[in-house]
Write a protein that holds these residues in place. Structure first.
Motif, PDB file in Angstrom:
ATOM      1  N   PHE A 174       0.863  -1.178   0.000  1.00  0.00           N
ATOM      2  CA  PHE A 174       0.000   0.000   0.000  1.00  0.00           C
ATOM      3  C   PHE A 174       0.901   1.231   0.000  1.00  0.00           C
ATOM      4  CE2 PHE A 174      -4.229  -1.620   2.034  1.00  0.00           C
ATOM      5  CZ  PHE A 174      -4.320  -2.595   1.037  1.00  0.00           C
ATOM      6  N   VAL A 175       0.635   2.144  -0.912  1.00  0.00           N
ATOM      7  CA  VAL A 175       1.430   3.361  -1.045  1.00  0.00           C
ATOM      8  C   VAL A 175       0.603   4.557  -0.584  1.00  0.00           C
ATOM      9  CG1 VAL A 175       2.392   4.978  -2.740  1.00  0.00           C
ATOM     10  CG2 VAL A 175       3.006   2.557  -2.826  1.00  0.00           C
ATOM     11  N   ILE A 176       1.225   5.440   0.197  1.00  0.00           N
ATOM     12  CA  ILE A 176       0.617   6.686   0.651  1.00  0.00           C
ATOM     13  C   ILE A 176       1.421   7.828   0.048  1.00  0.00           C
ATOM     14  CG2 ILE A 176       0.031   8.131   2.635  1.00  0.00           C
ATOM     15  CD1 ILE A 176       0.094   5.481   4.318  1.00  0.00           C
ATOM     16  N   VAL A 177       0.763   8.671  -0.734  1.00  0.00           N
ATOM     17  CA  VAL A 177       1.436   9.823  -1.339  1.00  0.00           C
ATOM     18  C   VAL A 177       1.027  11.062  -0.569  1.00  0.00           C
ATOM     19  CG1 VAL A 177       1.848  11.137  -3.441  1.00  0.00           C
ATOM     20  CG2 VAL A 177       1.390   8.679  -3.583  1.00  0.00           C
ATOM     21  N   GLY A 178       1.949  11.592   0.213  1.00  0.00           N
ATOM     22  CA  GLY A 178       1.667  12.771   1.029  1.00  0.00           C
ATOM     23  C   GLY A 178       2.191  12.597   2.434  1.00  0.00           C
ATOM     24  N   GLY A 179       3.038  13.523   2.858  1.00  0.00           N
ATOM     25  CA  GLY A 179       3.685  13.392   4.159  1.00  0.00           C
ATOM     26  C   GLY A 179       3.162  14.337   5.208  1.00  0.00           C
ATOM     27  N   GLY A 180       1.866  14.599   5.192  1.00  0.00           N
ATOM     28  CA  GLY A 180       1.268  15.440   6.223  1.00  0.00           C
ATOM     29  C   GLY A 180       0.544  14.614   7.264  1.00  0.00           C
TER      30      GLY A 180
ATOM     31  N   HIS B 128      10.971  16.743   6.695  1.00  0.00           N
ATOM     32  CA  HIS B 128      10.504  16.546   8.066  1.00  0.00           C
ATOM     33  C   HIS B 128       9.518  15.388   8.095  1.00  0.00           C
ATOM     34  CE1 HIS B 128      12.241  20.479   8.866  1.00  0.00           C
ATOM     35  NE2 HIS B 128      11.474  20.999   7.925  1.00  0.00           N
ATOM     36  N   LEU B 129       9.498  14.660   9.190  1.00  0.00           N
ATOM     37  CA  LEU B 129       8.471  13.648   9.374  1.00  0.00           C
ATOM     38  C   LEU B 129       7.098  14.326   9.394  1.00  0.00           C
ATOM     39  CD1 LEU B 129      10.128  11.408  12.118  1.00  0.00           C
ATOM     40  CD2 LEU B 129       9.674  10.749   9.747  1.00  0.00           C
ATOM     41  N   PRO B 130       6.031  13.591   9.072  1.00  0.00           N
ATOM     42  CA  PRO B 130       4.697  14.210   9.035  1.00  0.00           C
ATOM     43  C   PRO B 130       4.356  14.951  10.322  1.00  0.00           C
ATOM     44  CG  PRO B 130       4.603  12.044   8.043  1.00  0.00           C
ATOM     45  CD  PRO B 130       5.984  12.182   8.611  1.00  0.00           C
ATOM     46  N   TYR B 131       3.788  16.139  10.152  1.00  0.00           N
ATOM     47  CA  TYR B 131       3.427  16.971  11.303  1.00  0.00           C
ATOM     48  C   TYR B 131       2.083  17.632  11.040  1.00  0.00           C
ATOM     49  CZ  TYR B 131       5.305  20.576   8.175  1.00  0.00           C
ATOM     50  OH  TYR B 131       5.543  21.392   7.090  1.00  0.00           O
ATOM     51  N   GLU B 132       1.488  18.165  12.113  1.00  0.00           N
ATOM     52  CA  GLU B 132       0.216  18.886  11.994  1.00  0.00           C
ATOM     53  C   GLU B 132       0.502  20.331  11.577  1.00  0.00           C
ATOM     54  OE1 GLU B 132      -2.902  18.192  14.739  1.00  0.00           O
ATOM     55  OE2 GLU B 132      -1.766  16.704  15.860  1.00  0.00           O
ATOM     56  N   ARG B 133      -0.385  20.880  10.752  1.00  0.00           N
ATOM     57  CA  ARG B 133      -0.150  22.224  10.238  1.00  0.00           C
ATOM     58  C   ARG B 133      -0.806  23.352  11.046  1.00  0.00           C
ATOM     59  NH1 ARG B 133       2.733  21.595   5.624  1.00  0.00           N
ATOM     60  NH2 ARG B 133       2.517  19.548   4.649  1.00  0.00           N
TER      61      ARG B 133
ATOM     62  N   LEU C 159       4.152  30.206  16.147  1.00  0.00           N
ATOM     63  CA  LEU C 159       4.494  31.626  16.055  1.00  0.00           C
ATOM     64  C   LEU C 159       4.339  32.331  17.395  1.00  0.00           C
ATOM     65  CD1 LEU C 159       3.030  32.766  12.612  1.00  0.00           C
ATOM     66  CD2 LEU C 159       5.399  32.206  13.197  1.00  0.00           C
ATOM     67  N   ALA C 160       3.496  31.767  18.266  1.00  0.00           N
ATOM     68  CA  ALA C 160       3.327  32.348  19.605  1.00  0.00           C
ATOM     69  C   ALA C 160       4.427  31.903  20.558  1.00  0.00           C
ATOM     70  CB  ALA C 160       1.963  31.965  20.171  1.00  0.00           C
ATOM     71  N   GLY C 161       5.335  31.041  20.088  1.00  0.00           N
ATOM     72  CA  GLY C 161       6.429  30.566  20.921  1.00  0.00           C
ATOM     73  C   GLY C 161       6.035  29.518  21.933  1.00  0.00           C
ATOM     74  N   LYS C 162       4.864  28.896  21.745  1.00  0.00           N
ATOM     75  CA  LYS C 162       4.369  27.919  22.710  1.00  0.00           C
ATOM     76  C   LYS C 162       4.696  26.477  22.338  1.00  0.00           C
ATOM     77  CE  LYS C 162       0.474  30.889  24.060  1.00  0.00           C
ATOM     78  NZ  LYS C 162      -1.010  31.020  24.099  1.00  0.00           N
ATOM     79  N   LYS C 163       5.020  26.226  21.071  1.00  0.00           N
ATOM     80  CA  LYS C 163       5.314  24.865  20.632  1.00  0.00           C
ATOM     81  C   LYS C 163       6.458  24.889  19.630  1.00  0.00           C
ATOM     82  CE  LYS C 163       0.825  22.536  21.193  1.00  0.00           C
ATOM     83  NZ  LYS C 163      -0.251  21.777  20.504  1.00  0.00           N
ATOM     84  N   SER C 164       7.219  23.785  19.616  1.00  0.00           N
ATOM     85  CA  SER C 164       8.249  23.585  18.602  1.00  0.00           C
ATOM     86  C   SER C 164       7.830  22.429  17.704  1.00  0.00           C
ATOM     87  CB  SER C 164       9.593  23.277  19.264  1.00  0.00           C
ATOM     88  OG  SER C 164       9.518  22.072  20.011  1.00  0.00           O
ATOM     89  N   LEU C 165       8.580  22.179  16.650  1.00  0.00           N
ATOM     90  CA  LEU C 165       8.192  21.164  15.666  1.00  0.00           C
ATOM     91  C   LEU C 165       7.972  19.797  16.297  1.00  0.00           C
ATOM     92  CD1 LEU C 165       7.714  20.255  12.757  1.00  0.00           C
ATOM     93  CD2 LEU C 165      10.198  20.017  12.511  1.00  0.00           C
TER      94      LEU C 165
ATOM     95  N   TYR D 131       6.485  23.936   7.561  1.00  0.00           N
ATOM     96  CA  TYR D 131       7.255  24.324   8.740  1.00  0.00           C
ATOM     97  C   TYR D 131       8.382  25.278   8.356  1.00  0.00           C
ATOM     98  CZ  TYR D 131      10.596  24.258  12.509  1.00  0.00           C
ATOM     99  OH  TYR D 131      11.478  24.653  13.482  1.00  0.00           O
ATOM    100  N   ASP D 132       9.040  25.026   7.231  1.00  0.00           N
ATOM    101  CA  ASP D 132      10.121  25.908   6.803  1.00  0.00           C
ATOM    102  C   ASP D 132       9.596  27.318   6.534  1.00  0.00           C
ATOM    103  OD1 ASP D 132      11.886  23.825   7.062  1.00  0.00           O
ATOM    104  OD2 ASP D 132      11.902  23.322   4.933  1.00  0.00           O
ATOM    105  N   ASP D 133       8.384  27.407   5.961  1.00  0.00           N
ATOM    106  CA  ASP D 133       7.752  28.719   5.780  1.00  0.00           C
ATOM    107  C   ASP D 133       7.562  29.415   7.122  1.00  0.00           C
ATOM    108  OD1 ASP D 133       7.498  28.228   3.030  1.00  0.00           O
ATOM    109  OD2 ASP D 133       5.414  27.579   3.202  1.00  0.00           O
ATOM    110  N   ALA D 134       7.060  28.653   8.092  1.00  0.00           N
ATOM    111  CA  ALA D 134       6.778  29.234   9.410  1.00  0.00           C
ATOM    112  C   ALA D 134       8.064  29.664  10.106  1.00  0.00           C
ATOM    113  CB  ALA D 134       6.019  28.227  10.272  1.00  0.00           C
TER     114      ALA D 134
END
Length: 410
Positions: free
Chosen positions: A7-13, A40-45, A53-59, A133-136
């Motif tokens: 099974f292939v999954i296309v998309g790393g979000g 980067h490993l999949p992350y929430e956007r 941006l509020a400085g409350k969380k890192s990647l 994430y790189d944009d942010a």
């Protein structure tokens, strides 16, 4: 499927990661390959424009699973690996380096990209978009106290970044073509609530304004020139005018397209029985609303993959969740549920000026299509029940805080 299927999954979000989780949770022991464009490993956007941006969380705080989890569950994650083509007839995907990978079932979770309008100067240094994430991280580095930011677009991303920037002492000007912020999503009446919110926090909000040009000096953005000839000086510019679904693979593969995305049934299966699609790109038949719905919301990326995986494994499945999204801006927290692209009226319950209220979008038969709770946190289930009942309600009782919402469900 004979042998050990792939099974292939296309998309790393988020959607891709949740699909991998669901496959293993549901006992699939074949090969799982997940292709991700980013390194980067999949992350929430959502945290990109909120807590990060509020400085409350890192990647690491919003990465879905760490590398050890993928190793332990035998998921073949290929970072910085772009799928260049999909051959549905031969059930293969081709990578940018020319190699191919065969699949038995495939899930498209390719998400969206920032819209990039043809504004002169938009390729200058200091012009930002926010999708990855790189944009942010790049945007985060310029939001310094006392600096200035010009935001093109008063949608969710633009306003959330504006709130984070103001809380960091950045001077912000927002330019929006519509009469109110979020008018396309919420209508002008509710949009005015957000206009007042941002102006109360010192934002220079310019509505019904057109951006003619991003001004540039020495190769770097210096602000905006508007259609009326006025200018906005800024140290950086954020262009936040919506997203476009990444549907190129599906289009070139000959899958049925429409409603702005890949057409899927309520099980999230495409026109090809071996290919499913989820998240931002999926224009899905909704059993309650009787129409196709494509939304770019976190909730779809979170919940649709498990339904698609059921279908991929040959189990009956149907995605019937109500569309849902949320935002946090300054001291305003909000949840929206439902689907109201067309509505007759908006009914308010509570203190709109004090920003503690519930808003309901009704059709011409007084049926609730959608609801939004603002700084009120114990009503979401009742709002969902009102929408699902599809029964007319008395607008006066709906507006009356003394009439329990649960009693209004037909």
């Amino acid at each position: 499927m004979a042998g050990s299927p792939t099974f292939v999954i296309v998309g790393g979000g988020l959607a891709g990661a949740k699909a991998a989780e669901a496959l293993r949770d549901k006992g699939f022991d074949g090969k799982v390959v997940l292709f991700a464009d980013e390194d980067h490993l999949p992350y929430e956007r959502p945290p990109l424009s909120k807590e990060y941006l509020a400085g409350k969380k890192s990647l690491t705080d919003f990465t879905v699973q760490n590398s050890q989890w993928y190793n332990d569950h035998n998921i073949d994650v290929r970072l910085e690996c772009r799928v260049a083509a999909l051959d549905a007839g031969n059930r293969t995907v081709a990578l940018a380096d020319g190699t191919t990978v065969a699949y038995d079932k495939l899930l498209l979770a390719t998400g969206s990209a920032s819209r990039r309008p043809p504004i002169p100067g938009s390729d200058a240094k200091g012009v930002h978009y926010l999708r990855s994430y790189d944009d942010a991280a790049a945007l985060n580095s310029v939001l310094k106290e006392g600096s200035s930011l010009a935001v093109v677009g008063a949608g969710w991303i633009g306003l959330e970044v504006t709130a984070a920037a103001r809380q960091r002492g950045v001077n912000v000007t927002v330019v929006e073509a519509a009469k109110q912020p979020l008018a396309a999503a919420l209508g002008e009446t509710v949009g005015e609530v957000f206009a007042t919110l941002h102006r109360d926090h010192g934002v220079d909000l310019r509505l019904e304004a057109k951006v003619d040009e991003i001004t540039v000096a020495g190769g770097a953005a210096t602000g905006l020139r508007l259609g009326d000839g006025s200018t906005v000086d800024a140290d950086a510019v954020l262009v936040a005018v919506g997203a476009r679904p990444n549907v190129e693979l599906a289009e070139r593969a000959g899958l049925s397209m429409g409603d702005g995305g890949v057409l899927v049934d309520s099980s999230l299966r495409t026109s090809d029985a071996d290919i499913y699609a989820v998240g931002d790109i999926a224009a899905a038949e909704h059993p309650l609303f009787g129409e196709r719905i494509r939304t770019e919301h976190w909730a779809n990326a979170l919940k649709q993959p498990a339904v698609a995986v059921d279908g991929m494994l040959g189990e009956p499945a149907e995605y019937a969740e109500l569309p849902y999204f949320f935002t946090d801006q300054y001291d305003l927290g909000m949840e929206y549920v439902g689907h109201a692209p067309r509505f007759d009226r908006v009914v308010f319950r509570g203190d709109v000026a004090g920003r503690e209220f519930v808003a309901f979008w009704l059709d011409d038969a007084n049926r609730v299509l959608a609801g939004m709770n603002v700084n009120i946190w114990d009503v979401l289930d009742d709002v969902k029940a009102l929408i699902k009942s599809q029964s007319p309600v008395d607008p006066d009782k709906l507006a009356d805080p003394h009439s329990p919402l649960g009693d209004l469900v037909g």
